[in-house]
Each structure stands twice: as C-alpha cells, then as structure tokens.
Design an enzyme around this catalytic site. Structure first.
Site, short mmCIF file in Angstrom:
data_model
loop_
_atom_site.label_atom_id
_atom_site.label_comp_id
_atom_site.label_asym_id
_atom_site.label_seq_id
_atom_site.Cartn_x
_atom_site.Cartn_y
_atom_site.Cartn_z
N ALA A 9 8.34 -15.15 8.18
CA ALA A 9 8.26 -16.15 7.11
C ALA A 9 7.17 -15.71 6.14
O ALA A 9 6.24 -15.00 6.51
CB ALA A 9 7.96 -17.54 7.67
N SER A 10 7.29 -16.14 4.91
CA SER A 10 6.44 -15.59 3.84
C SER A 10 5.01 -16.11 3.85
O SER A 10 4.11 -15.42 3.40
CB SER A 10 7.07 -15.89 2.48
OG SER A 10 8.34 -15.30 2.37
N THR A 11 4.78 -17.33 4.33
CA THR A 11 3.44 -17.90 4.25
C THR A 11 2.97 -18.35 5.62
O THR A 11 3.75 -18.46 6.57
CB THR A 11 3.40 -19.10 3.30
OG1 THR A 11 4.15 -20.18 3.89
CG2 THR A 11 4.00 -18.76 1.95
N GLN A 21 4.76 -21.66 6.75
CA GLN A 21 6.18 -21.68 7.06
C GLN A 21 6.41 -21.31 8.51
O GLN A 21 5.57 -20.67 9.15
CB GLN A 21 6.93 -20.71 6.14
CG GLN A 21 7.04 -21.21 4.71
CD GLN A 21 7.76 -20.21 3.83
OE1 GLN A 21 7.95 -19.06 4.20
NE2 GLN A 21 8.13 -20.66 2.66
N VAL A 76 3.94 -13.20 7.38
CA VAL A 76 3.29 -12.35 6.38
C VAL A 76 4.16 -12.33 5.13
O VAL A 76 5.34 -12.69 5.17
CB VAL A 76 3.10 -10.90 6.88
CG1 VAL A 76 2.14 -10.84 8.05
CG2 VAL A 76 4.44 -10.27 7.24
#
Length: 210
Positions: free
Chosen positions: A9-11, A14, A42
């Site tokens: 996941a990007s954040t 999330q 990341v």
C-alpha cells in the site's frame, strides 16, 4: 514452483492486507496455493522495499511473484524498473497478476516447447513494460494534480497540510501503554510499524517532558 504474494500500500495508514483474500481466491481458481505473503507500506515510486527484496532473496529459480495489480510493483522510474526486472530475471521469477491474462499461463502446468515459452515470455514482457509505463504516467499525473491543488489552496489561504489520524494514534498509544508489542498492535489495527514507532516516540517525549 512456489507462489509468493506481494502486498503493498502506498502510505503508512493504508492497509496492504486488503488484497490478501482476493489473491488467495485467484490462486485457488487456478488450482494453486500461495506459499508466502510479503507485506509492506511504502510508496510505489521507490525501489527501497525491504519486503520485496526479501521475497526475491527467498525465491528459488522459476518461482512466481503474485501481485494484485502491476502497479504494486511497477510505479517506478525507468531506471528503477529496469533494475527490478533484472533482479527478477536473475532468478527467472515470473510476475503474475489477475489484471494481466497473459501472465496466467505461468500458473498452468503445461509442457510447452522452448519456442512457445519464448513467445509467451516475450509477449508478457511487452505487456508488463506497457503497464509499467502507464502506472508511472498515472502516478506522475496524480502527483502533478495534487501539487496544483496544494498550490491553489495555499494561494487562497486554505491549505492546512495532511492531518494525522488522531483516533488511530490514540488507539495505538493506549495499546502501547497496556504493554502490547509492535507485532500485536500491527495485527490488531492493520497499521505499519513506522506509525507505531512514531506514536511510541511521541509517548517517550511526553513522558520525558512530564
């Protein structure tokens, strides 16, 4: 042949675990099982991904890297994408994704001729490169629109910056005070170790100031 699922996941806030069940079902639909999961939070724009590097290190020649979408791997600058492909190619690892039907052939136990395999690999490589380019462009377009929105808000005096999830941070703080470990909190709240460490640091600073 082992199938290793990579969830990203990007954040930090999330939850990369949301794709787990869909990948398990996808593998089952192809009469396969996932041998291991590698999960990290990341940005897709960086190749600094400890869990992905661990996956590659753990893999044997010919294993499969299963991802929900190609952009879980491929939202990289061209040089980084080329570097990642080289790492995967060194162990002959195949990338498989539900969104890329040409990759599904890697899950089938067929005795294709060397010529047929070469053709399929070439087609899949071309599709991967195309999706990687699309993923990168989508990322850059969204970043540009985000910056434009921020600059507009700053000009109008409305920009407040990203606000922390106070409720989740309070929950983490409560669990830390109760003696729960980082791993236990991760499992209960599906949050990152980075976020837990950030809350723990705030607690230590508050205790020191008290």
């Amino acid at each position: 042949m082992f199938i290793r699922a990579y969830l990203r996941a990007s954040t930090q806030e999330q939850n990369a675990e949301r794709a787990r069940e869909s990948l398990v079902q996808f593998a089952a639909n192809h009469d396969q099982r996932i041998a291991a999961f590698y999960v990290e939070n990341v940005s897709g724009a960086t190749l600094h991904r400890p869990e992905l590097m661990k996956l590659i290190a753990d893999s044997g020649e010919g294993d499969i890297v299963l991802v929900e979408q190609i952009d879980r791997l491929a939202r990289l600058k061209q040089n980084d994408w080329d570097s990642l492909k080289q790492k995967l190619a060194t162990k002959r690892l195949a990338i498989v994704s539900p969104e890329l039907p040409t990759s599904w052939l890697a899950l089938e136990k067929k005795d294709n001729t060397g010529f047929t395999d070469s053709i399929l690999q070439a087609v899949n490589a071309m599709m991967l490169d195309m999706l990687a380019a699309v993923a990168r462009k989508d990322y850059e377009d969204r970043r540009r629109r985000q910056f434009q929105g921020i600059n507009k808000a700053k000009t109008e005096g409305k920009y407040q910056g990203r606000q922390p999830d106070l409720k989740r941070r309070q929950h983490i703080a409560s669990l830390l005070r109760s003696g729960h470990s980082y791993s236990e909190i991760q499992e209960m709240l599906s949050c990152s170790r980075h976020l837990i460490a950030s809350v723990a640091k705030e607690q230590r600073q508050a205790d020191a100031a008290a």
